[in-house]
Write a protein that holds these residues in place. Structure first.
Motif, PDB file in Angstrom:
ATOM      1  N   PHE A 108     -19.410 -21.388 -26.792  1.00  0.00           N
ATOM      2  CA  PHE A 108     -19.670 -22.689 -26.191  1.00  0.00           C
ATOM      3  C   PHE A 108     -21.156 -23.001 -26.224  1.00  0.00           C
ATOM      4  O   PHE A 108     -21.985 -22.188 -25.823  1.00  0.00           O
ATOM      5  CB  PHE A 108     -19.164 -22.700 -24.741  1.00  0.00           C
ATOM      6  N   GLN A 109     -21.497 -24.198 -26.739  1.00  0.00           N
ATOM      7  CA  GLN A 109     -22.887 -24.611 -26.840  1.00  0.00           C
ATOM      8  C   GLN A 109     -23.265 -25.705 -25.863  1.00  0.00           C
ATOM      9  O   GLN A 109     -24.426 -25.876 -25.550  1.00  0.00           O
ATOM     10  CB  GLN A 109     -23.185 -25.091 -28.270  1.00  0.00           C
ATOM     11  N   GLY A 110     -22.277 -26.490 -25.414  1.00  0.00           N
ATOM     12  CA  GLY A 110     -22.573 -27.536 -24.458  1.00  0.00           C
ATOM     13  C   GLY A 110     -21.668 -28.744 -24.630  1.00  0.00           C
ATOM     14  O   GLY A 110     -20.730 -28.730 -25.433  1.00  0.00           O
ATOM     15  N   LYS A 111     -21.961 -29.791 -23.868  1.00  0.00           N
ATOM     16  CA  LYS A 111     -21.202 -31.038 -23.935  1.00  0.00           C
ATOM     17  C   LYS A 111     -22.127 -32.157 -24.396  1.00  0.00           C
ATOM     18  O   LYS A 111     -23.338 -32.105 -24.176  1.00  0.00           O
ATOM     19  CB  LYS A 111     -20.627 -31.398 -22.569  1.00  0.00           C
ATOM     20  N   ALA A 112     -21.531 -33.158 -25.051  1.00  0.00           N
ATOM     21  CA  ALA A 112     -22.317 -34.280 -25.559  1.00  0.00           C
ATOM     22  C   ALA A 112     -21.407 -35.494 -25.702  1.00  0.00           C
ATOM     23  O   ALA A 112     -20.197 -35.401 -25.508  1.00  0.00           O
ATOM     24  CB  ALA A 112     -22.945 -33.930 -26.895  1.00  0.00           C
ATOM     25  N   GLN A 113     -22.032 -36.638 -26.054  1.00  0.00           N
ATOM     26  CA  GLN A 113     -21.254 -37.850 -26.316  1.00  0.00           C
ATOM     27  C   GLN A 113     -20.544 -37.679 -27.647  1.00  0.00           C
ATOM     28  O   GLN A 113     -21.149 -37.333 -28.659  1.00  0.00           O
ATOM     29  CB  GLN A 113     -22.155 -39.067 -26.369  1.00  0.00           C
ATOM     30  N   PHE A 114     -19.240 -37.947 -27.657  1.00  0.00           N
ATOM     31  CA  PHE A 114     -18.421 -37.724 -28.843  1.00  0.00           C
ATOM     32  C   PHE A 114     -18.841 -38.617 -30.007  1.00  0.00           C
ATOM     33  O   PHE A 114     -18.939 -38.152 -31.141  1.00  0.00           O
ATOM     34  CB  PHE A 114     -16.949 -37.939 -28.511  1.00  0.00           C
ATOM     35  N   ASP A 115     -19.089 -39.897 -29.752  1.00  0.00           N
ATOM     36  CA  ASP A 115     -19.465 -40.815 -30.831  1.00  0.00           C
ATOM     37  C   ASP A 115     -20.735 -40.356 -31.543  1.00  0.00           C
ATOM     38  O   ASP A 115     -20.824 -40.397 -32.768  1.00  0.00           O
ATOM     39  CB  ASP A 115     -19.664 -42.232 -30.299  1.00  0.00           C
ATOM     40  N   TYR A 116     -21.722 -39.918 -30.781  1.00  0.00           N
ATOM     41  CA  TYR A 116     -22.985 -39.480 -31.353  1.00  0.00           C
ATOM     42  C   TYR A 116     -22.794 -38.214 -32.212  1.00  0.00           C
ATOM     43  O   TYR A 116     -23.307 -38.120 -33.324  1.00  0.00           O
ATOM     44  CB  TYR A 116     -23.998 -39.216 -30.244  1.00  0.00           C
ATOM     45  N   VAL A 117     -22.032 -37.252 -31.690  1.00  0.00           N
ATOM     46  CA  VAL A 117     -21.799 -35.993 -32.409  1.00  0.00           C
ATOM     47  C   VAL A 117     -21.050 -36.253 -33.703  1.00  0.00           C
ATOM     48  O   VAL A 117     -21.408 -35.730 -34.769  1.00  0.00           O
ATOM     49  CB  VAL A 117     -21.030 -34.997 -31.511  1.00  0.00           C
TER      50      VAL A 117
END
Length: 77
Positions: free
Chosen positions: A36-45
């Protein structure tokens, strides 16, 4: 990037396996080689990963082998 069921996306970049799990509300969890590396905005990723795949031309690195599904039956009696 390959989309699998239940909001799971898999991408191969530069020898690493990247998994993106969509959690809902435009949030995703990112796993690099099952860590696990983290959470982010799906659209951006998704946008950045698509740009990286086009730039690095990973189709030459990983060769996917698809084969037709064949039923396997044991006809021995």
């Amino acid at each position: 990037m390959i989309r699998l069921e239940n909001g799971l996306y898999i991408c191969h970049l530069n020898g690493y396996t990247l998994k993106v799990v969509y959690l809902g509300s435009n949030v995703c969890a990112i796993y690099l080689d099952d860590q696990f590396q983290g959470k982010a905005q799906f659209d951006y990723v998704k946008k950045k990963l698509n740009q990286m795949e086009k730039r690095w031309d990973t189709s030459k690195v990983i060769h996917y082998q698809y084969r037709e599904l064949t039923p396997m039956h044991n006809y021995r009696v």
